[in-house]
Write a protein that holds these residues in place. Structure first.
Motif: not given
Length: 140
Positions: A27-37
């Motif tokens: 449901a949350f593919p945007q995780i892949s856009e964050i290097k560190t968070g």
């Protein structure tokens, strides 16, 4: 800094401890856009909770159920809050013992969970219905 937020409605599940890591990641593919968070998972209910624990051996889920049902039994005559049945107040108490929110580091576009860790939906009601989860990720 990037900030993403998504609401996820999980299908109804029977009482128990259910791995939902894959539901969340799908449901949350945007995780892949964050290097560190940081990634927060928040359940919007008072009779279900979240935890991180063993994701490989299904007997862990059985033992969770056994422990919490012993620790917080149903049909206690001292409970006043039982409008929705004998599992009503015990569900609230189990939620208070566990948690409604999890914070997980993001590293290189992935949740930094340990090898044997998974995210659990802890369903404390016999008929809890669908469960709303708020997912928020932020970082760079």
């Amino acid at each position: 800094m990037k900030i993403y937020q998504h609401s996820l409605l999980l299908r109804e599940r029977k009482r128990g401890y259910h791995l939902i890591t894959e539901d969340i990641l799908q449901a949350f593919p945007q995780i892949s856009e964050i290097k560190t968070g940081i990634f927060q998972v928040f359940i919007q209910h008072t009779s279900a909770s979240l935890t991180i624990n063993e994701n490989a051996d299904p007997t862990v889920r059985h033992d969770f159920q056994l422990f919490f049902d012993k620790a917080v039994p149903e049909n206690d005559p001292d409970y006043l809050h039982d409008d929705e049945g004998s599992d009503d107040m015990p569900a609230h108490l189990k939620t208070a013992l566990l948690d409604t929110s999890l914070m997980i580091p993001i590293r290189n576009g992935r949740l930094a969970l340990g090898t044997w860790q998974g995210i659990y939906l802890c369903e404390h009601r016999n008929y809890g219905g669908a469960r709303a989860i708020m997912l928020t990720a932020w970082g760079e």
